[in-house]
Write a protein that holds these residues in place. Sequence first.
Motif, PDB file in Angstrom:
ATOM      1  N   SER A 104       0.850  -1.186   0.000  1.00  0.00           N
ATOM      2  CA  SER A 104       0.000   0.000   0.000  1.00  0.00           C
ATOM      3  C   SER A 104       0.888   1.239   0.000  1.00  0.00           C
ATOM      4  O   SER A 104       2.060   1.182   0.395  1.00  0.00           O
ATOM      5  CB  SER A 104      -0.903   0.010   1.238  1.00  0.00           C
ATOM      6  N   ALA A 105       0.325   2.366  -0.443  1.00  0.00           N
ATOM      7  CA  ALA A 105       1.110   3.605  -0.502  1.00  0.00           C
ATOM      8  C   ALA A 105       1.677   3.992   0.863  1.00  0.00           C
ATOM      9  O   ALA A 105       2.854   4.371   0.961  1.00  0.00           O
ATOM     10  CB  ALA A 105       0.261   4.733  -1.086  1.00  0.00           C
ATOM     11  N   PRO A 106       0.889   3.922   1.962  1.00  0.00           N
ATOM     12  CA  PRO A 106       1.454   4.293   3.266  1.00  0.00           C
ATOM     13  C   PRO A 106       2.618   3.408   3.696  1.00  0.00           C
ATOM     14  O   PRO A 106       3.642   3.906   4.165  1.00  0.00           O
ATOM     15  CB  PRO A 106       0.260   4.158   4.213  1.00  0.00           C
ATOM     16  N   LEU A 107       2.465   2.097   3.563  1.00  0.00           N
ATOM     17  CA  LEU A 107       3.531   1.206   4.004  1.00  0.00           C
ATOM     18  C   LEU A 107       4.782   1.386   3.160  1.00  0.00           C
ATOM     19  O   LEU A 107       5.905   1.392   3.684  1.00  0.00           O
ATOM     20  CB  LEU A 107       3.061  -0.251   3.938  1.00  0.00           C
ATOM     21  N   PHE A 108       4.612   1.574   1.871  1.00  0.00           N
ATOM     22  CA  PHE A 108       5.773   1.797   1.009  1.00  0.00           C
ATOM     23  C   PHE A 108       6.461   3.113   1.372  1.00  0.00           C
ATOM     24  O   PHE A 108       7.699   3.183   1.400  1.00  0.00           O
ATOM     25  CB  PHE A 108       5.357   1.817  -0.464  1.00  0.00           C
ATOM     26  N   GLU A 109       5.677   4.140   1.666  1.00  0.00           N
ATOM     27  CA  GLU A 109       6.256   5.433   2.027  1.00  0.00           C
ATOM     28  C   GLU A 109       7.112   5.331   3.290  1.00  0.00           C
ATOM     29  O   GLU A 109       8.223   5.875   3.349  1.00  0.00           O
ATOM     30  CB  GLU A 109       5.141   6.464   2.243  1.00  0.00           C
ATOM     31  N   VAL A 110       6.610   4.627   4.289  1.00  0.00           N
ATOM     32  CA  VAL A 110       7.334   4.527   5.554  1.00  0.00           C
ATOM     33  C   VAL A 110       8.599   3.681   5.400  1.00  0.00           C
ATOM     34  O   VAL A 110       9.673   4.060   5.892  1.00  0.00           O
ATOM     35  CB  VAL A 110       6.427   3.944   6.652  1.00  0.00           C
ATOM     36  N   ILE A 111       8.513   2.548   4.716  1.00  0.00           N
ATOM     37  CA  ILE A 111       9.701   1.717   4.528  1.00  0.00           C
ATOM     38  C   ILE A 111      10.737   2.460   3.687  1.00  0.00           C
ATOM     39  O   ILE A 111      11.947   2.370   3.951  1.00  0.00           O
ATOM     40  CB  ILE A 111       9.325   0.366   3.899  1.00  0.00           C
ATOM     41  N   SER A 112      10.288   3.210   2.695  1.00  0.00           N
ATOM     42  CA  SER A 112      11.217   3.988   1.875  1.00  0.00           C
ATOM     43  C   SER A 112      11.966   5.018   2.710  1.00  0.00           C
ATOM     44  O   SER A 112      13.189   5.166   2.585  1.00  0.00           O
ATOM     45  CB  SER A 112      10.464   4.692   0.741  1.00  0.00           C
ATOM     46  N   ARG A 113      11.237   5.736   3.555  1.00  0.00           N
ATOM     47  CA  ARG A 113      11.894   6.717   4.408  1.00  0.00           C
ATOM     48  C   ARG A 113      12.846   6.038   5.385  1.00  0.00           C
ATOM     49  O   ARG A 113      13.937   6.541   5.672  1.00  0.00           O
ATOM     50  CB  ARG A 113      10.872   7.550   5.164  1.00  0.00           C
ATOM     51  N   SER A 185       8.512   0.189  14.541  1.00  0.00           N
ATOM     52  CA  SER A 185       8.183   0.909  15.777  1.00  0.00           C
ATOM     53  C   SER A 185       9.015   2.165  15.973  1.00  0.00           C
ATOM     54  O   SER A 185       8.620   3.044  16.739  1.00  0.00           O
ATOM     55  CB  SER A 185       8.356  -0.020  16.986  1.00  0.00           C
ATOM     56  N   GLY A 186      10.153   2.275  15.298  1.00  0.00           N
ATOM     57  CA  GLY A 186      10.984   3.463  15.439  1.00  0.00           C
ATOM     58  C   GLY A 186      10.637   4.587  14.479  1.00  0.00           C
ATOM     59  O   GLY A 186      11.308   5.630  14.483  1.00  0.00           O
ATOM     60  N   ILE A 187       9.590   4.406  13.682  1.00  0.00           N
ATOM     61  CA  ILE A 187       9.235   5.425  12.691  1.00  0.00           C
ATOM     62  C   ILE A 187       7.727   5.570  12.492  1.00  0.00           C
ATOM     63  O   ILE A 187       7.253   6.653  12.120  1.00  0.00           O
ATOM     64  CB  ILE A 187       9.916   5.111  11.331  1.00  0.00           C
ATOM     65  N   ALA A 188       6.957   4.521  12.754  1.00  0.00           N
ATOM     66  CA  ALA A 188       5.527   4.529  12.440  1.00  0.00           C
ATOM     67  C   ALA A 188       4.739   5.508  13.308  1.00  0.00           C
ATOM     68  O   ALA A 188       3.745   6.079  12.860  1.00  0.00           O
ATOM     69  CB  ALA A 188       4.939   3.131  12.566  1.00  0.00           C
ATOM     70  N   LYS A 189       5.165   5.689  14.549  1.00  0.00           N
ATOM     71  CA  LYS A 189       4.448   6.636  15.406  1.00  0.00           C
ATOM     72  C   LYS A 189       4.583   8.051  14.849  1.00  0.00           C
ATOM     73  O   LYS A 189       3.610   8.813  14.801  1.00  0.00           O
ATOM     74  CB  LYS A 189       4.983   6.559  16.834  1.00  0.00           C
ATOM     75  N   GLY A 190       5.794   8.402  14.410  1.00  0.00           N
ATOM     76  CA  GLY A 190       5.986   9.702  13.772  1.00  0.00           C
ATOM     77  C   GLY A 190       5.173   9.839  12.507  1.00  0.00           C
ATOM     78  O   GLY A 190       4.624  10.908  12.218  1.00  0.00           O
ATOM     79  N   TYR A 191       5.083   8.735  11.744  1.00  0.00           N
ATOM     80  CA  TYR A 191       4.262   8.763  10.540  1.00  0.00           C
ATOM     81  C   TYR A 191       2.804   8.990  10.893  1.00  0.00           C
ATOM     82  O   TYR A 191       2.088   9.717  10.188  1.00  0.00           O
ATOM     83  CB  TYR A 191       4.421   7.456   9.768  1.00  0.00           C
ATOM     84  N   ASP A 295       9.056  16.955   8.959  1.00  0.00           N
ATOM     85  CA  ASP A 295       8.015  15.958   9.172  1.00  0.00           C
ATOM     86  C   ASP A 295       8.385  15.087  10.357  1.00  0.00           C
ATOM     87  O   ASP A 295       9.563  14.902  10.681  1.00  0.00           O
ATOM     88  CB  ASP A 295       7.801  15.101   7.924  1.00  0.00           C
ATOM     89  N   CYS A 296       7.381  14.535  11.022  1.00  0.00           N
ATOM     90  CA  CYS A 296       7.606  13.786  12.253  1.00  0.00           C
ATOM     91  C   CYS A 296       8.159  12.395  11.986  1.00  0.00           C
ATOM     92  O   CYS A 296       8.875  11.836  12.831  1.00  0.00           O
ATOM     93  CB  CYS A 296       6.308  13.701  13.054  1.00  0.00           C
ATOM     94  N   MET A 297       7.846  11.833  10.846  1.00  0.00           N
ATOM     95  CA  MET A 297       8.385  10.519  10.502  1.00  0.00           C
ATOM     96  C   MET A 297       9.910  10.550  10.476  1.00  0.00           C
ATOM     97  O   MET A 297      10.571   9.665  11.043  1.00  0.00           O
ATOM     98  CB  MET A 297       7.828  10.079   9.139  1.00  0.00           C
ATOM     99  N   THR A 298      10.473  11.584   9.853  1.00  0.00           N
ATOM    100  CA  THR A 298      11.925  11.716   9.798  1.00  0.00           C
ATOM    101  C   THR A 298      12.504  12.008  11.170  1.00  0.00           C
ATOM    102  O   THR A 298      13.535  11.442  11.565  1.00  0.00           O
ATOM    103  CB  THR A 298      12.322  12.830   8.814  1.00  0.00           C
TER     104      THR A 298
END
Length: 349
Positions: A104-113, A185-191, A295-298
Amino acid sequence: MTSRMYRPVRVVVASVIMTLAVAALAGCSFQEEEKVWEISGGIFGTTYHINVVLPQDDAKLKILAHGIRSELERVDNAMSTWKQDSELSMLNHKQDQSSWTALSAPLFEVISRAQDVSAFTGGAFDVTVGPVVNLWGFGPDARPKTTPPEEALADLLEVTGWEFLELDAETRSIRSKKPQYIDLSGIAKGYGVDVVARYLDTEGIQAYLVEIGGEVRTRGRKPDGAIWRLAVETPSEQARQVNKIVALDNRSMATSGDYRNYYESEGQRYSHTIDPDTGRPISHQLASVTVISDDCMTADALATAFNVMGFDRAMGLATRENIPAYFIVRGEAGFEVHSSPAFSSYIVQ
């Protein structure tokens, strides 16, 4: 990331008294005064508190509360390692991951970052370290009665590594040379913070503060024109203590530390943050690091990576790359604080 301990979404009035601003212009028309309203609940095993600035509008607040909840549940359903039917869990449980799997677009975006931050930090941030996290008892698996044996750690470190993951941006797909168990867990909360911010933008909210489990993103100003101010806490297992106050104007902030999520075994303290190089919980003197980003994810991922790297390496990278970062280090006489040059302008107290 976990979906336990949900609470019903509730709308809380941040200011009890609602007044009407009297316009002294022709016609003596009345205009409702804007206030700060809070929408709160539970997600990812933690809580969220969303402050929005708008005139009193119960219908709008209900719409926002429902929308925020829906957005966060979508993130949880995609990226939770605690839910067996989440998109990420189904990917992790594929025995053959060598062929391309569409995401999915969200999961790909987070793994890419995540991969970008891994490359930027020399592997200090690594989402494939999930099996090692589980081995130490900080994932969905039960906590071990003894520390993991060296052989088990060595075996896992041989088959894990962010370099094994391959991404195809055109097809939003992923594959891995060796099967991986990805832990976000180290990035999804920020996302999740970023997702809520995007939702509020689409709803026309001009000023807000989004906070999920301590990760924050702001936009606009308070009704009196003031910038949002937030506290950086002193690491403490007891009562919360303010270390510094920062002003955050259309920016995001995330903190990573070893002082809350840990356990003790045979007199040894084990942090939940695992060093991907050693496969062991971090054991240096850096107690907490706070990072500010667009952005909070980063910010979330960088804070985790800096926490893994330790003070000297992290401060060097933050200084070279002009990253606002604030470090709290355990010293002989107590906590010592250090900030990168880029962070200093955010400190107001």
